[in-house]
Design a protein around this motif. Structure first.
Motif, PDB file in Angstrom:
ATOM      1  N   GLY A  23       1.773  11.172  -9.100  1.00 54.00           N
ATOM      2  CA  GLY A  23       2.864  11.446  -8.161  1.00 54.00           C
ATOM      3  C   GLY A  23       2.864  12.944  -7.888  1.00 54.00           C
ATOM      4  N   VAL A  51       0.329  10.005  -4.886  1.00 52.09           N
ATOM      5  CA  VAL A  51       1.533   9.422  -4.285  1.00 52.09           C
ATOM      6  C   VAL A  51       2.506  10.563  -3.956  1.00 52.09           C
ATOM      7  CG1 VAL A  51       3.348   7.697  -4.613  1.00 52.09           C
ATOM      8  CG2 VAL A  51       1.181   7.469  -5.857  1.00 52.09           C
ATOM      9  N   THR A  53       5.860  12.639  -2.687  1.00 51.33           N
ATOM     10  CA  THR A  53       7.301  12.353  -2.748  1.00 51.33           C
ATOM     11  C   THR A  53       8.039  12.800  -1.481  1.00 51.33           C
ATOM     12  OG1 THR A  53       7.690  14.454  -3.805  1.00 51.33           O
ATOM     13  CG2 THR A  53       7.401  12.567  -5.266  1.00 51.33           C
ATOM     14  N   GLU A  58       2.973  15.008   1.869  1.00 53.54           N
ATOM     15  CA  GLU A  58       1.868  14.213   2.412  1.00 53.54           C
ATOM     16  C   GLU A  58       1.045  15.069   3.385  1.00 53.54           C
ATOM     17  OE1 GLU A  58       3.135  10.433   3.928  1.00 53.54           O
ATOM     18  OE2 GLU A  58       1.140   9.972   4.706  1.00 53.54           O
ATOM     19  N   SER A  68      -3.288  10.354   0.698  1.00 52.03           N
ATOM     20  CA  SER A  68      -2.078   9.883   0.004  1.00 52.03           C
ATOM     21  C   SER A  68      -1.977   8.373   0.098  1.00 52.03           C
ATOM     22  CB  SER A  68      -0.833  10.409   0.715  1.00 52.03           C
ATOM     23  OG  SER A  68      -0.808  11.780   0.714  1.00 52.03           O
ATOM     24  N   THR A  69      -1.248   7.813  -0.822  1.00 50.21           N
ATOM     25  CA  THR A  69      -0.967   6.377  -0.730  1.00 50.21           C
ATOM     26  C   THR A  69       0.352   6.078  -1.434  1.00 50.21           C
ATOM     27  OG1 THR A  69      -1.793   4.159  -1.217  1.00 50.21           O
ATOM     28  CG2 THR A  69      -2.231   5.810  -2.881  1.00 50.21           C
ATOM     29  N   ASP A  70       1.004   4.974  -1.065  1.00 49.05           N
ATOM     30  CA  ASP A  70       2.111   4.505  -1.900  1.00 49.05           C
ATOM     31  C   ASP A  70       1.824   3.064  -2.327  1.00 49.05           C
ATOM     32  OD1 ASP A  70       2.559   3.230   0.469  1.00 49.05           O
ATOM     33  OD2 ASP A  70       4.699   3.666   0.574  1.00 49.05           O
ATOM     34  N   GLU A  71       0.582   2.642  -2.089  1.00 49.75           N
ATOM     35  CA  GLU A  71       0.202   1.290  -2.494  1.00 49.75           C
ATOM     36  C   GLU A  71      -0.466   1.355  -3.865  1.00 49.75           C
ATOM     37  OE1 GLU A  71      -1.910  -0.665   0.633  1.00 49.75           O
ATOM     38  OE2 GLU A  71      -0.261  -0.237   2.025  1.00 49.75           O
ATOM     39  N   THR A  78       3.666  12.237 -12.860  1.00 49.94           N
ATOM     40  CA  THR A  78       4.143  12.908 -11.644  1.00 49.94           C
ATOM     41  C   THR A  78       4.300  14.386 -11.953  1.00 49.94           C
ATOM     42  OG1 THR A  78       5.205  10.996 -10.659  1.00 49.94           O
ATOM     43  CG2 THR A  78       6.117  13.129 -10.071  1.00 49.94           C
ATOM     44  N   ARG A 101      12.995  10.005  -2.853  1.00 48.70           N
ATOM     45  CA  ARG A 101      11.584   9.639  -3.087  1.00 48.70           C
ATOM     46  C   ARG A 101      11.083  10.209  -4.410  1.00 48.70           C
ATOM     47  NH1 ARG A 101       8.443   9.080   2.704  1.00 48.70           N
ATOM     48  NH2 ARG A 101      10.204   8.087   3.735  1.00 48.70           N
ATOM     49  N   VAL A 105       9.454   7.859  -7.292  1.00 48.24           N
ATOM     50  CA  VAL A 105       8.103   8.125  -7.815  1.00 48.24           C
ATOM     51  C   VAL A 105       8.183   8.506  -9.301  1.00 48.24           C
ATOM     52  CG1 VAL A 105       6.102   9.666  -7.622  1.00 48.24           C
ATOM     53  CG2 VAL A 105       7.148   8.736  -5.561  1.00 48.24           C
TER      54      VAL A 105
END
Ligand SMILES: O=C[C@H](O)[C@H](O)[C@H](O)COP(=O)(O)O
Length: 225
Positions: A23, A51, A53, A58, A68-71, A78, A101, A105
Motif C-alpha cells: 500500500g 495499491v 491510497t 496513483e 497501480s492496482t486495487d485488485e 503499507t 482510502r 488500505v
C-alpha cells in the motif's frame, strides 16, 4: 543522494521483496519516497503490486513508471505518512484529505509503516486537529451531531474558497480536540454517528515508525504480542 536519503532508501530492504503487495500512502513525504521505491524495484527487478491510497499517489506512481492496482487479495505492508504520531503507534492522518482510502488500505494490510519527519512526533494526543471524512448529504446536521455528541468544535475544510471534496466525493471536517484520553473509545463514538465515514485517527496496525530529520533516521518497532 544525501546520507539521510540513502538511509531512507535502505529501509526498503526490510519492507519490499519479490511479490510483496504494498500500500502506498499519500502526502508529500510519500511522494518524495516514490522515486526511491521505483529505483529499488527496478534495480532489484522485483515483481510487486502497488495499491495507492489516493488519486494523486496513483499519478505520482505513474510518473515514476510504476503501475497501480486495487485488485488484490492481500496487502503485506503499507508505507504511509502522518500529520502526527506518538510513541504508542497512534497516528493522526488526513491532512491532505486522503484518510478514507488510507484507512481502507492500511486496515487490510498486515502492517503499516509510517515515514514522517521527527517534528511530527507528539507526546500526547492533546490539542490536535483530527480530520474526519463525512457525507456531503446533510453535512450540516452531521456536523452538529458530531459537535454536540463529543463537545468539540469543527471547521468544514475548504480549498481556495470552495468546499474541499475528497477522492470519494465526500467532505472533510477538521475537528479540534483538546484532549483524547481514550483514542479507541473516542473513535467508536465518532464512527457511531450516521454520515461519519472515517476518521484520521489510526490506532491499530501501525507497527513501525521511521522518523527522520536532516541528520538522522530512527526506527521504532512495535513489539508483537
Ligand atoms: O491525507 C493525507 C495523508 O494522511 C498524509 O499521509 C498526511 O497528511 C501527511 O502528509 P505529508 O507527508 O505531506 O505531511
Amino acid at each position: 543522494m544525501t546520507n539521510i536519503k540513502n538511509d531512507l532508501y535502505n529501509t526498503l530492504n526490510t519492507l519490499v521483496s519479490h511479490h510483496t503487495v504494498i500500500g502506498i500512502g499519500s502526502g508529500s513525504t510519500i511522494e518524495g519516497y516514490i522515486p526511491y521505491l521505483a529505483k529499488y524495484i527496478s534495480e532489484n527487478e522485483l515483481a510487486v503490486k502497488l495499491v495507492p491510497t489516493s488519486m494523486k499517489t496513483e499519478r505520482k506512481l505513474k510518473e515514476a513508471g510504476l503501475k497501480s492496482t486495487d485488485e488484490i487479495d492481500r496487502i503485506d505492508v503499507t508505507i504511509d505518512g502522518a500529520n502526527q504520531f506518538t510513541d504508542d503507534f497512534i497516528a493522526i492522518k488526513g491532512g491532505g484529505g486522503s484518510l478514507l482510502r488510507e484507512k481502507i488500505v492500511g486496515y487490510f494490510s498486515e502492517s503499516i509503516v509510517i515515514v514522517a519527519s521527527d517534528n511530527k512526533h507528539i507526546e500526547e494526543l492533546h490539542h490536535i486537529t483530527l480530520p474526519v471524512e463525512i457525507n456531503a448529504y446533510m453535512h450540516r446536521v452531521i456536523t452538529d451531531m458530531i459537535e454536540q455528541t463529543l463537545g468539540i468544535s469543527t471547521v468544514l475544510r475548504k480549498k481556495e474558497g470552495e468546499i474541499f471534496i475528497t477522492d470519494n466525493g465526500n467532505y472533510v471536517l477538521d475537528c479540534f480536540l483538546p484532549d483524547i484520553s481514550d483514542p479507541s473509545l473516542f473513535e467508536r463514538k465518532l464512527m457511531a454517528i450516521p454520515g461519519v465515514l472515517e476518521t484520521g485517527l489510526f490506532t491499530k496496525h501501525i507497527n513501525q515508525i521511521i522518523s527522520f530529520n536532516d541528520d538522522e533516521i530512527k526506527t521504532l518497532y512495535k513489539e508483537r504480542l
